[in-house]
Design a protein around this motif. Structure first.
Motif, PDB file in Angstrom:
ATOM      1  N   THR A  97       0.857  -1.186   0.000  1.00 13.32           N
ATOM      2  CA  THR A  97       0.000   0.000   0.000  1.00 13.32           C
ATOM      3  C   THR A  97       0.898   1.242   0.000  1.00 13.32           C
ATOM      4  O   THR A  97       2.124   1.125  -0.020  1.00 13.32           O
ATOM      5  CB  THR A  97      -0.898   0.032   1.249  1.00 13.32           C
ATOM      6  N   ASP A 102      -2.145   2.286   6.258  1.00  7.79           N
ATOM      7  CA  ASP A 102      -2.725   1.254   5.384  1.00  7.79           C
ATOM      8  C   ASP A 102      -1.871   0.005   5.384  1.00  7.79           C
ATOM      9  O   ASP A 102      -2.376  -1.116   5.375  1.00  7.79           O
ATOM     10  CB  ASP A 102      -2.831   1.768   3.939  1.00  7.79           C
ATOM     11  N   ALA A 105      -2.417  -2.130   8.355  1.00 11.96           N
ATOM     12  CA  ALA A 105      -3.723  -2.794   8.375  1.00 11.96           C
ATOM     13  C   ALA A 105      -3.837  -3.886   7.309  1.00 11.96           C
ATOM     14  O   ALA A 105      -4.642  -4.803   7.447  1.00 11.96           O
ATOM     15  CB  ALA A 105      -4.824  -1.755   8.173  1.00 11.96           C
ATOM     16  N   TYR A 106      -3.011  -3.780   6.263  1.00  9.14           N
ATOM     17  CA  TYR A 106      -3.210  -4.622   5.088  1.00  9.14           C
ATOM     18  C   TYR A 106      -3.258  -6.128   5.389  1.00  9.14           C
ATOM     19  O   TYR A 106      -4.170  -6.844   4.985  1.00  9.14           O
ATOM     20  CB  TYR A 106      -2.129  -4.334   4.038  1.00  9.14           C
ATOM     21  N   GLU A 109      -6.448  -7.096   7.029  1.00 16.55           N
ATOM     22  CA  GLU A 109      -7.591  -7.054   6.112  1.00 16.55           C
ATOM     23  C   GLU A 109      -7.671  -8.323   5.287  1.00 16.55           C
ATOM     24  O   GLU A 109      -8.729  -8.917   5.141  1.00 16.55           O
ATOM     25  CB  GLU A 109      -7.458  -5.862   5.150  1.00 16.55           C
ATOM     26  N   SER A 110      -6.495  -8.737   4.772  1.00 16.48           N
ATOM     27  CA  SER A 110      -6.555  -9.904   3.895  1.00 16.48           C
ATOM     28  C   SER A 110      -6.877 -11.188   4.677  1.00 16.48           C
ATOM     29  O   SER A 110      -7.260 -12.173   4.082  1.00 16.48           O
ATOM     30  CB  SER A 110      -5.281 -10.041   3.064  1.00 16.48           C
ATOM     31  N   GLY A 112      -9.198 -11.081   7.031  1.00 14.23           N
ATOM     32  CA  GLY A 112     -10.587 -10.905   7.462  1.00 14.23           C
ATOM     33  C   GLY A 112     -10.745 -10.651   8.953  1.00 14.23           C
ATOM     34  O   GLY A 112     -11.739 -11.062   9.559  1.00 14.23           O
ATOM     35  N   PRO A 115     -12.938  -5.204  12.093  1.00 14.91           N
ATOM     36  CA  PRO A 115     -12.444  -3.821  12.036  1.00 14.91           C
ATOM     37  C   PRO A 115     -12.026  -3.249  13.382  1.00 14.91           C
ATOM     38  O   PRO A 115     -11.023  -2.549  13.474  1.00 14.91           O
ATOM     39  CB  PRO A 115     -13.623  -3.039  11.452  1.00 14.91           C
ATOM     40  N   MET A 118      -8.721  -4.649  14.291  1.00 14.32           N
ATOM     41  CA  MET A 118      -7.696  -4.062  13.398  1.00 14.32           C
ATOM     42  C   MET A 118      -7.286  -2.684  13.893  1.00 14.32           C
ATOM     43  O   MET A 118      -6.106  -2.383  13.992  1.00 14.32           O
ATOM     44  CB  MET A 118      -8.257  -3.909  11.980  1.00 14.32           C
ATOM     45  N   ARG A 119      -8.279  -1.874  14.192  1.00 17.69           N
ATOM     46  CA  ARG A 119      -8.031  -0.503  14.629  1.00 17.69           C
ATOM     47  C   ARG A 119      -7.122  -0.496  15.869  1.00 17.69           C
ATOM     48  O   ARG A 119      -6.144   0.237  15.952  1.00 17.69           O
ATOM     49  CB  ARG A 119      -9.402   0.126  14.922  1.00 17.69           C
TER      50      ARG A 119
END
Ligand SMILES: Nc1ncnc2c1ncn2[C@@H]1O[C@H](COP(=O)(O)OP(=O)(O)OP(=O)(O)O)[C@@H](O)[C@H]1O
Ligand SMILES: Nc1ncnc2c1ncn2[C@@H]1O[C@H](COP(=O)(O)OP(=O)(O)OP(=O)(O)O)[C@@H](O)[C@H]1O
Length: 561
Positions: A97, A102, A105-106, A109-110, A112, A115, A118-119
């Motif tokens: 990214t 980003d 987090a990437y 994200e991949s 799953g 959120p 993740m945060r």
């Protein structure tokens, strides 16, 4: 958790396997350090765990490697991504990214991950790695060490069961390296994470290892043992072990603390010898005549006044200010470099070291103040003229090499420098005996590429030679050769400025250390005095033998001889 069963890897076109008969296990919740000289196949072993070998590199893998029960030959790297997090040697090739946040987090994200989790993990990691202020920054504008922190952060956020790290601290400043290693140790102890890590700078890492895996020579069998067992016989070892072997300490201490406890008798013996002079190591071979006006004490937290020098300076920087985007990368920087002088530029990641080197070669224009190199203003001087005054070997030597072969690179360097045809090739042969003309620079090892870049720069015989992190990826032997070479160049009258996080290199080589912090010079003085005054930048020998002022094992060995 990681299991190698009689593994050999042969790259396409190679006559012999790069590694053979590798057979070992890393249990869950252990940190194993993989060590050995350059080119023995450490990255190859790591790649076999993450699946990059052979899926991306090509070649043949015989035997079996399993991670959490999955065979890495039948599972592609992305099918292992939920269990294995990998940081390779080149962070830039790792990023997917554009911005810091980003990128952190990437990976989650991949996979799953929810959120809100993740945060939270992104915030934790930003704090943990000192990246909070950089969260919105495009990754391409970060310094080398800042990029390496992001690369490490991005594999930590998904909390993988297994971490595979190839020289994770090579671009980090000493304090950041300690912090990252402490974080890894916490993951191992508290979450049962399994870590396999290759590293050349053993002084930074050996004390964190549960066990050490040694590849002593190409094709030789891998041995596994406790850190003291392996260090007693390893061909690569940190200064604390070198000193321990010299003093005959048994069992060998691996930490400064353990060594200090044993050092009483050695200190007494050394007290009876001559006290080292501030630049003893350097003066032994190639120091310029010390100018009587050179400051004897580090000028910590004081602005440095220009010091008149006996020899006319090769470079003179006065009240330099440089802006990079919104960042004030340098402020009120004064620096002079005289012929024959070796200066180490040190300081935290992002302190402005590469920017200062960039200003000296005209890559970044000043926003204020002045830079003069051999009387010229670098950013206003034509490249053809400038190469004869100053040369920079960049942090990534690859950035300097464009041609498809070593021979073509040399022809171009001769042309650019207006040198006699064959000049560069002769330098390459001197620095890199045995490298064929037709070799692609990409296929050279890290140390070989550095030597080629150095030869290209030296073709124009610039009086000022700049090196950005020259020991990244080098083993102790290669570092020793680099030290010898740079001393000879200094003896020849070249002024050398190197930006480095390698405190052992600075202790061995530099006459003077300049420390930058947040774009300003906070210390400038003879090496011994600056590093003794600063726990972050002191080499191991200094810490072990304090309050005496020894810098290197070489000095101690000579004193006892
Ligand atoms: N993709 C590849 N194709 C062909 N040869 C390769 C490839 N990758 C590595 N090699 C060769 O395999 C040998 C071992 O390389 P490797 O990078 O595994 O060593 P290393 O111990 O990690 O070295 P360093 O400490 O310098 O990183 C080297 O001679 C290298 O040139
Ligand atoms: N193109 C750019 N845009 C914005 N900021 C930049 C840019 N290039 C560098 N910087 C910032 O300037 C500062 C100085 O960077 P520099 O690369 O000189 O640091 P350094 O001391 O060499 O760090 P390291 O030890 O990590 O290599 C850093 O905060 C960096 O993020």
């Amino acid at each position: 958790m990681i299991r190698f069963e009689d593994v050999s890897v042969t790259y396409d076109g190679a006559a012999e396997p790069t590694v053979r008969g590798v057979d070992f296990t890393v249990p869950e919740g252990e940190l194993v350090l993989l060590v050995g000289p350059s080119g023995v196949g450490k990255s190859t072993v790591l790649g076999a765990v993450s699946g990059l070998v052979p899926h991306f590199t090509g070649g043949t893998l015989r035997g079996r490697v399993t991670v959490a029960g999955r065979d890495t030959r039948t599972h592609k790297p992305r099918e292992l991504a939920d269990v294995v997090g990998t940081v390779g040697q080149d962070p830039l090739s790792h990023f997917v990214t554009d911005t810091v946040e980003d990128e952190l987090a990437y990976g989650m994200e991949s996979l799953g991950i929810a959120p809100d989790v993740m945060r939270r993990r992104v915030e934790e990691t930003l704090d943990l790695l000192g990246l909070a202020e950089l969260r919105d920054r495009p990754i391409s504008t970060l310094s080398g060490g800042q990029q390496q922190r992001v690369a490490i952060g991005s594999v930590l956020t998904p909390h993988p069961k297994v971490l595979v790290l190839d020289e994770p601290t090579s671009a980090l400043d000493p304090a950041a390296a300690e912090e990252v290693l402490a974080v890894l140790q916490r993951l191992v102890h508290d979450l049962g994470t399994t870590v396999l890590m290759a590293e050349h700078r053993l002084e930074r890492v050996v004390q964190y290892a549960d066990r050490v895996a040694l590849l002593p020579a190409p094709g030789a069998p891998l041995t596994l043992g406790t850190p003291p067992e392996v260090m007693a016989a390893s061909p690569v070892y940190p200064p604390v072990v070198d000193l321990g072997r010299l003093a005959g300490w048994s069992p060998l201490p691996l930490t400064v603390r353990d060594a200090r406890r044993r050092a009483g008798a050695l200190r007494e013996r050394l007290a009876a010898t001559e006290t080292p002079t501030p630049t003893a190591t350097a003066t032994a071979t190639a120091a310029p005549a010390p100018s009587p006006s050179r400051p004897r004490r580090p000028r910590l937290l004081r602005k440095r006044a220009p010091v008149p020098s006996a020899a006319l300076p090769v470079a003179a920087v006065e009240a330099l200010a440089v802006r990079r985007g919104r960042v004030e990368a340098l402020r009120r920087v004064d620096l002079t470099a005289s012929p024959g002088e070796i200066i180490a530029l040190m300081g935290r990641n992002g302190a402005g070291k590469s920017t200062l080197l960039g200003a000296l070669v005209g890559l970044v224009p000043p926003a204020g103040g002045s830079v003069r190199v051999g009387g010229a203003v670098p950013h206003r001087t034509a490249p053809r003229d400038l190469v004869r005054r100053v040369g920079l070997v960049p942090q990534e030597p690859r950035d300097l090499l464009y041609a498809d072969t070593v021979a073509a690179e040399c022809v171009a360097a001769d042309g650019d420098a207006g040198a006699e045809p064959g000049t560069c090739r002769a330098l390459v042969s001197e620095l890199l005996p045995g490298v064929a003309d037709g070799t692609h620079p990409r296929d050279l090892s890290e140390g070989q590429r550095l030597a080629l870049a150095l030869a290209v720069v030296l073709t124009a015989r610039p009086p000022l030679l700049l090196l950005d992190e020259p020991t990244r990826g080098l083993d102790y032997a290669a570092k020793g050769r680099l030290v010898t070479l740079l001393r000879a160049l200094a003896a020849d009258g070249h002024a050398i400025v190197l930006a480095t996080h390698d405190v052992e290199l600075a202790a061995e080589l530099a006459h003077r250390v300049v420390i930058l912090a947040a774009g300003e010079v906070v210390a400038d003085g003879p090496t011994a005095e600056v590093v003794v005054a600063s726990p972050s930048f002191a080499p191991q020998v200094t810490k072990i033998l304090a309050p005496q002022h020894w810098l290197t094992v070489t000095q101690v060995r000579e004193a006892l001889a």
